[in-house]
Write an enzyme that holds these catalytic residues in place. Structure first.
Site, PDB file in Angstrom:
ATOM      1  N   PHE A 136       0.872  -1.162   0.000  1.00 26.53           N
ATOM      2  CA  PHE A 136       0.000   0.000   0.000  1.00 26.53           C
ATOM      3  C   PHE A 136       0.919   1.224   0.000  1.00 26.53           C
ATOM      4  O   PHE A 136       1.990   1.206   0.613  1.00 26.53           O
ATOM      5  CB  PHE A 136      -0.980   0.031   1.184  1.00 26.53           C
ATOM      6  N   THR A 137       0.483   2.290  -0.654  1.00 23.25           N
ATOM      7  CA  THR A 137       1.337   3.459  -0.919  1.00 23.25           C
ATOM      8  C   THR A 137       2.049   3.984   0.332  1.00 23.25           C
ATOM      9  O   THR A 137       3.280   4.001   0.395  1.00 23.25           O
ATOM     10  CB  THR A 137       0.487   4.577  -1.539  1.00 23.25           C
ATOM     11  N   ASP A 227      -2.243  -4.723   9.121  1.00 23.32           N
ATOM     12  CA  ASP A 227      -2.886  -3.451   8.781  1.00 23.32           C
ATOM     13  C   ASP A 227      -4.383  -3.717   8.912  1.00 23.32           C
ATOM     14  O   ASP A 227      -4.992  -4.339   8.037  1.00 23.32           O
ATOM     15  CB  ASP A 227      -2.506  -3.032   7.360  1.00 23.32           C
ATOM     16  N   LYS A 270     -11.593   4.460   7.994  1.00 22.05           N
ATOM     17  CA  LYS A 270     -12.329   3.544   7.109  1.00 22.05           C
ATOM     18  C   LYS A 270     -13.356   2.759   7.920  1.00 22.05           C
ATOM     19  O   LYS A 270     -14.411   3.291   8.257  1.00 22.05           O
ATOM     20  CB  LYS A 270     -11.336   2.602   6.406  1.00 22.05           C
ATOM     21  N   ARG A 394      -5.317   3.982  -9.379  1.00 19.85           N
ATOM     22  CA  ARG A 394      -4.564   2.995  -8.604  1.00 19.85           C
ATOM     23  C   ARG A 394      -3.806   2.134  -9.613  1.00 19.85           C
ATOM     24  O   ARG A 394      -4.100   0.973  -9.835  1.00 19.85           O
ATOM     25  CB  ARG A 394      -5.491   2.113  -7.747  1.00 19.85           C
TER      26      ARG A 394
HETATM   27  N1  F0G Z   1      -3.458   1.209   5.103  1.00 19.30           N
HETATM   28  C1  F0G Z   1      -4.430   1.055   4.187  1.00 19.30           C
HETATM   29  C2  F0G Z   1      -4.824  -0.320   3.754  1.00 19.30           C
HETATM   30  C3  F0G Z   1      -5.065   2.181   3.659  1.00 19.30           C
HETATM   31  O1  F0G Z   1      -6.036   2.023   2.758  1.00 19.30           O
HETATM   32  C4  F0G Z   1      -4.668   3.467   4.094  1.00 19.30           C
HETATM   33  C5  F0G Z   1      -5.278   4.663   3.534  1.00 19.30           C
HETATM   34  C6  F0G Z   1      -3.647   3.573   5.046  1.00 19.30           C
HETATM   35  C7  F0G Z   1      -3.070   2.410   5.532  1.00 19.30           C
HETATM   36  C8  F0G Z   1      -3.143   4.909   5.529  1.00 19.30           C
HETATM   37  O2  F0G Z   1      -4.048   5.463   6.395  1.00 19.30           O
HETATM   38  O3  F0G Z   1      -4.823   7.532   5.195  1.00 19.30           O
HETATM   39  O4  F0G Z   1      -5.288   7.166   7.625  1.00 19.30           O
HETATM   40  O5  F0G Z   1      -3.005   7.693   6.853  1.00 19.30           O
HETATM   41  N2  F0G Z   1      -5.972   4.652   2.498  1.00 19.30           N
HETATM   42  C9  F0G Z   1      -6.694   5.752   1.926  1.00 19.30           C
HETATM   43  C10 F0G Z   1      -7.322   5.304   0.630  1.00 19.30           C
HETATM   44  C11 F0G Z   1      -5.966   7.021   1.827  1.00 19.30           C
HETATM   45  O6  F0G Z   1      -7.902   6.174  -0.050  1.00 19.30           O
HETATM   46  O7  F0G Z   1      -7.270   4.124   0.286  1.00 19.30           O
HETATM   47  P1  F0G Z   1      -4.297   7.059   6.506  1.00 19.30           P
END
Ligand code: F0G
Length: 469
Positions: A136-137, A227, A270, A394
């Protein structure tokens, strides 16, 4: 559109469900003209992250922090204890995490990446590998900034958008074993497991898989960190698809899943139905001590970690609401509703349909575009131009560059994500979204790609700018 959308019941061969809530407050939406959207898209460099939300009609950029809170959560906000230290709301949050996720020690953070930062700094030694079920990014970036190297150990099926494996988020245990054989247990920081897997299309991990991973890691003394951002949604898929779980509650399944892991980080924006917040939770006391030291440096005192007292109260209540079976069924049911419409109309999407979003397969939309012409970015821009619906890239832009070679990572999946906020839009909105996707699909052959004209250094997808080819 010639086909009439079917009712939920007709689609799934049973009586329809409806949302387990009614709407008490509404927020008006703006509808723009095509000319206004052309202007806005150019100003935003064809990057949906750079659009102003006032120019957006239905906002499917993300499910992060975009959910609607309940009346109970709003009431909880009024009970915020804004003491600098020892706020009662922290203890409510701590108790909710312990009760529903099962970990012993809790450190609050402002959101997920605050937690990712601290856990990465605390446990990754320079040169170590961090195997995970797809990157994940933000997670990978924090692992890299701490001196680690992410290595993908998800099953191969996850990289194929049309493969119907029911648990495409699973970890390939042979890949993990091969890594342990190659670099030794000391060469591995921890296994980074996400459920569901965001970049694979919101795909779940099975209970059997996490149990087997735990056994393998115990044999070698390797830690497993979770996660937990969408673990309640993961639990729904286990309940629906895995033998032996049909009669278990989401709360029971989630807690069992977490029990096979040593620690977790959370973006509470989320699953937990809040607009801001996160946490880290661990079982090991020494690691907890280390994290409690770090949190005061980067986030705030260990009893607020960047959140207001009222935020922590809304989060504690949100956690309890997030494990309700009727809530999760409705939440994922809405995603399925949109996905089934698109499948019926022949639009290529990642299947099986995931938990938080529909992922359009941009490579299949635009086979005439090269990956460096940014098909998924293009598709997000076209959707916005068609109807004002905001999606997210994505694909190669999100993938970023390999810090060692400087080249793009070239991910196999080139996807455009229609992310569904929780408890925000109705089924009628989903119909409008489906019709817009279909209209863009019908125009696919005449669509041109994009070129990147500005590239930021970190997490480039957020702020990169593009022009039409
Ligand atoms: N892990 C996962 C699986 C996520 O989807 C995200 C964030 C994070 C960690 C980081 O969390 O944004 O609270 O700092 N995902 C968002 C998305 C940004 O649009 O999928 P964060």
């Amino acid at each position: 559109m010639s086909e009439t959308p079917k009712t939920m019941g007709q689609q799934f061969g049973r009586r329809s469900w409806a949302e387990p809530w009614k709407i008490k407050m509404v927020e008006p939406l703006t509808v723009t003209t095509r000319e206004e959207r052309e202007q806005a898209a150019i100003e935003a460099g064809f990057n949906t992250f750079l659009l102003k939300s006032k120019d957006v009609y239905i906002d499917l950029l993300t499910d992060s922090g975009t959910g609607a809170m309940s009346d109970r959560q709003w009431a909880g906000m009024m009970m915020g204890d804004e003491a600098y230290a020892g706020s009662r709301n922290f203890y409510h949050l701590e108790a909710a995490v312990q009760k529903y996720y099962g970990y012993k020690h809790v450190v609050p953070t402002h959101q997920g990446r605050g937690a990712e930062h601290m856990i990465s700094q605390a446990v990754i030694k320079k040169g170590q590998i961090v195997p995970g079920n797809m990157y994940f990014t933000t997670t990978r970036l924090h692992q890299e900034l701490a001196g680690g190297t992410f290595q993908d150990v998800i099953i191969d099926e996850a990289h194929d958008p049309s493969n119907l494996h029911p648990f495409k988020g699973n970890i390939d245990l042979d890949k993990v074993q091969a890594l342990i054989d190659k670099v030794g247990a000391d060469g591995i920081a921890y296994i980074s497991v996400a459920g569901t897997v965001n970049m694979a299309g919101g795909q779940p991990v099975s209970m059997e898989n996490i149990k087997a991973l735990r056994a393998l890691c115990d044999k070698h003394g390797v830690k497993v960190y979770l996660d937990a951002t969408r673990i309640m949604e993961n639990s729904y898929f286990i309940q629906q698809r895995e033998e032996g779980y049909a009669n278990k509650t989401i709360a029971e399944i989630a807690k069992e899943f977490c029990s096979y892991t040593d620690a977790a980080w959370m973006s509470a924006k989320k699953d937990s139905l809040v607009n801001i917040g996160g946490w880290l939770a661990v079982n090991d006391w020494d690691l907890f001590e280390e994290l409690r030291n770090l949190v005061v440096v980067y986030e705030g005192l260990h009893t607020y970690g960047g959140q207001a007292g009222r935020d922590m109260e809304a989060l504690a209540i949100g956690i309890e609401e997030s494990v309700q079976d009727d809530h999760i069924r409705t939440r994922i049911g809405q995603v399925l509703y949109l996905g089934e419409l698109l499948v019926d109309w022949g639009v290529p999407i990642v299947q099986p349909i995931g938990g938080h979003a529909i992922f359009l397969d941009a490579k299949a939309f635009y086979p005439h575009l090269k990956q460096v012409e940014f098909p998924a970015q293009t598709l997000a821009a076209e959707l916005y131009l068609d109807s004002g619906i905001r999606a997210m890239e994505r694909g190669i832009v999100s993938g970023g560059r390999d810090p060692k070679t400087g080249d793009h990572y070239y991910p196999k999946l080139e996807l455009t994500r229609l992310t569904i906020p929780r408890r925000v839009y109705t089924q009628a909105h989903m119909d409008v979204v489906a019709e817009s996707v279909k209209a863009v699909y019908d125009q696919r052959e005449s669509t041109r790609g994009l070129k990147m004209v500005y590239e930021p250094k970190y997490l480039r997808f957020f702020q990169a700018r593009f022009e039409r080819l």
